[in-house]
Design a protein around this motif. Sequence first.
Motif, PDB file in Angstrom:
ATOM      1  N   ASN A 171      -1.247  -3.621   3.373  1.00  0.00           N
ATOM      2  CA  ASN A 171      -0.321  -2.662   3.962  1.00  0.00           C
ATOM      3  C   ASN A 171      -0.231  -1.400   3.109  1.00  0.00           C
ATOM      4  O   ASN A 171       0.251  -1.431   1.985  1.00  0.00           O
ATOM      5  N   GLU A 172      -0.702  -0.300   3.682  1.00  0.00           N
ATOM      6  CA  GLU A 172      -0.725   0.989   2.964  1.00  0.00           C
ATOM      7  C   GLU A 172       0.660   1.397   2.478  1.00  0.00           C
ATOM      8  O   GLU A 172       0.803   2.036   1.449  1.00  0.00           O
ATOM      9  N   LEU A 173       1.686   1.024   3.267  1.00  0.00           N
ATOM     10  CA  LEU A 173       3.059   1.395   2.931  1.00  0.00           C
ATOM     11  C   LEU A 173       3.423   0.977   1.505  1.00  0.00           C
ATOM     12  O   LEU A 173       4.116   1.694   0.791  1.00  0.00           O
ATOM     13  N   PHE A 174       2.947  -0.213   1.108  1.00  0.00           N
ATOM     14  CA  PHE A 174       3.303  -0.737  -0.214  1.00  0.00           C
ATOM     15  C   PHE A 174       2.253  -0.421  -1.280  1.00  0.00           C
ATOM     16  O   PHE A 174       2.371  -0.870  -2.416  1.00  0.00           O
ATOM     17  N   ASN A 175       1.232   0.336  -0.890  1.00  0.00           N
ATOM     18  CA  ASN A 175       0.149   0.646  -1.829  1.00  0.00           C
ATOM     19  C   ASN A 175       0.445   1.934  -2.606  1.00  0.00           C
ATOM     20  O   ASN A 175      -0.323   2.886  -2.579  1.00  0.00           O
ATOM     21  N   SER A 176       1.600   1.945  -3.266  1.00  0.00           N
ATOM     22  CA  SER A 176       1.953   3.099  -4.098  1.00  0.00           C
ATOM     23  C   SER A 176       2.993   2.641  -5.103  1.00  0.00           C
ATOM     24  O   SER A 176       3.489   1.522  -5.027  1.00  0.00           O
ATOM     25  N   HIS A 177       3.309   3.507  -6.026  1.00  0.00           N
ATOM     26  CA  HIS A 177       4.337   3.160  -7.018  1.00  0.00           C
ATOM     27  C   HIS A 177       5.671   3.793  -6.643  1.00  0.00           C
ATOM     28  O   HIS A 177       6.542   3.963  -7.480  1.00  0.00           O
ATOM     29  N   GLN A 187      10.336   1.225  -2.701  1.00  0.00           N
ATOM     30  CA  GLN A 187      10.150   0.652  -1.367  1.00  0.00           C
ATOM     31  C   GLN A 187      11.430  -0.029  -0.892  1.00  0.00           C
ATOM     32  O   GLN A 187      12.332  -0.297  -1.680  1.00  0.00           O
ATOM     33  N   ASP A 188      11.461  -0.341   0.397  1.00  0.00           N
ATOM     34  CA  ASP A 188      12.621  -1.002   0.982  1.00  0.00           C
ATOM     35  C   ASP A 188      12.391  -2.512   1.025  1.00  0.00           C
ATOM     36  O   ASP A 188      11.427  -2.984   1.637  1.00  0.00           O
ATOM     37  N   ALA A 189      13.280  -3.276   0.393  1.00  0.00           N
ATOM     38  CA  ALA A 189      13.122  -4.736   0.317  1.00  0.00           C
ATOM     39  C   ALA A 189      13.184  -5.381   1.700  1.00  0.00           C
ATOM     40  O   ALA A 189      12.486  -6.360   1.964  1.00  0.00           O
ATOM     41  N   HIS A 190      13.997  -4.823   2.606  1.00  0.00           N
ATOM     42  CA  HIS A 190      14.104  -5.405   3.941  1.00  0.00           C
ATOM     43  C   HIS A 190      12.817  -5.186   4.737  1.00  0.00           C
ATOM     44  O   HIS A 190      12.345  -6.089   5.434  1.00  0.00           O
ATOM     45  N   GLU A 191      12.225  -3.995   4.615  1.00  0.00           N
ATOM     46  CA  GLU A 191      10.939  -3.732   5.280  1.00  0.00           C
ATOM     47  C   GLU A 191       9.879  -4.699   4.759  1.00  0.00           C
ATOM     48  O   GLU A 191       9.047  -5.204   5.517  1.00  0.00           O
ATOM     49  N   PHE A 192       9.912  -4.939   3.450  1.00  0.00           N
ATOM     50  CA  PHE A 192       8.935  -5.848   2.850  1.00  0.00           C
ATOM     51  C   PHE A 192       9.135  -7.274   3.361  1.00  0.00           C
ATOM     52  O   PHE A 192       8.170  -7.964   3.717  1.00  0.00           O
ATOM     53  N   LEU A 193      10.378  -7.739   3.428  1.00  0.00           N
ATOM     54  CA  LEU A 193      10.663  -9.095   3.921  1.00  0.00           C
ATOM     55  C   LEU A 193      10.163  -9.250   5.350  1.00  0.00           C
ATOM     56  O   LEU A 193       9.517 -10.244   5.692  1.00  0.00           O
ATOM     57  N   ASN A 194      10.449  -8.249   6.207  1.00  0.00           N
ATOM     58  CA  ASN A 194       9.986  -8.288   7.603  1.00  0.00           C
ATOM     59  C   ASN A 194       8.474  -8.355   7.691  1.00  0.00           C
ATOM     60  O   ASN A 194       7.908  -9.149   8.452  1.00  0.00           O
ATOM     61  N   PHE A 195       7.822  -7.490   6.921  1.00  0.00           N
ATOM     62  CA  PHE A 195       6.354  -7.461   6.912  1.00  0.00           C
ATOM     63  C   PHE A 195       5.804  -8.818   6.484  1.00  0.00           C
ATOM     64  O   PHE A 195       4.908  -9.376   7.122  1.00  0.00           O
ATOM     65  N   LEU A 196       6.359  -9.369   5.403  1.00  0.00           N
ATOM     66  CA  LEU A 196       5.849 -10.621   4.840  1.00  0.00           C
ATOM     67  C   LEU A 196       5.997 -11.785   5.824  1.00  0.00           C
ATOM     68  O   LEU A 196       5.025 -12.501   6.102  1.00  0.00           O
TER      69      LEU A 196
END
Length: 366
Positions: free
Chosen positions: A104-110, A113-122
Amino acid sequence: MVMGAAGSKLEKALGDQFPEGERYFGLENFGNTCYCNSVLQALYFCVPFREQLLEYYEGRKNVGDVEENILTCLADLFTQISSQKKKTGVIAPKRFVQRVRKENELFNSHMHQDAHEFLNFLLNELVDILEKESNVAKTSPETPSLSQKVVNGTNHIQDNGIKKEPFVTWVHKSFQGILTNETRCLRCETVTARDETFLDLSLDIEQNSSITSCLKNFSSTETLNAEDKFFCDKCCSLQEAQKRMKIKKTPNVLVIHLKRFKYMEQLGRNKKLLYRVVFPLELKLSNTINNSDAEYSLFAVVVHVGGGSNHGHYVSLIKSHNRWLYFDDDNVDMIDESAVQTYFGSTQEFSNNTDYGYILFYEGLG
């Protein structure tokens, strides 16, 4: 990769009372990966989910070469933690973070990030992988299924017209609930109901409120009129109607996301709402379709630290074997249960303390 003895202080503090077979490991931060670490800790201490993941890892060992994906990396990580000889320490979830960034490009940076977006994605990514594996297993009878089929909700129609139950993964089994969206035509009184599944509930928040009042607002009746009229199939025309959302099936693990970030047009960006929202240790869910109370107990809180949405930090509060622990990347400490309420939010618009509950994890009782 295991590092240092950062948790030895915790081990000494617990002494003979250290829960048998449990492991308390911090996670190394790879440059703004606290959003990932805090969610991983909450999921690790969601025991039914952890047990299914460890079982998946065991089952996978006998299947031969399996292509690496987010599910295999997460199963490897949880197995690595649970099988440590030491009771405490630090683990570097490097392979898992690399895989997330690759997928996921969204998380490919330093960037923050939003923890809720990450939980949903995962969770959605895990579901997709398990569903694909199930389909492969169906077309190849010799291959043992790596997932479990459980009955749930809606029927699907096969090509031959025979109804079959949809495949439901063990991710669904832990987190999925069903909402019913009821719309009642105010002219003919016909009620139209539409079901939809959810893995978490996102709740609007208000100042000096509670999870119970937020849930009541979530299920409150809304009138559809003027430009928002509802097309009633029975009346064959647009009509005024009343709409409300109720919970038809309660999940085994209820995940609640508090909408702490709100877009402000005058600012041209998201603003963090510092509202005080009380989240109880024990929660009764009464806005169900059959009006029977479902009871839950809080076991994890992902906390956002900081005044804005584009910067800050995430930590997690975890209840394990009736003790509360504080996970801040590679640091793990014990905290008193009474400390949990310091994360409710502020009664002031501006506050020095910005460590507020953002994602809540409740386990069903009974």
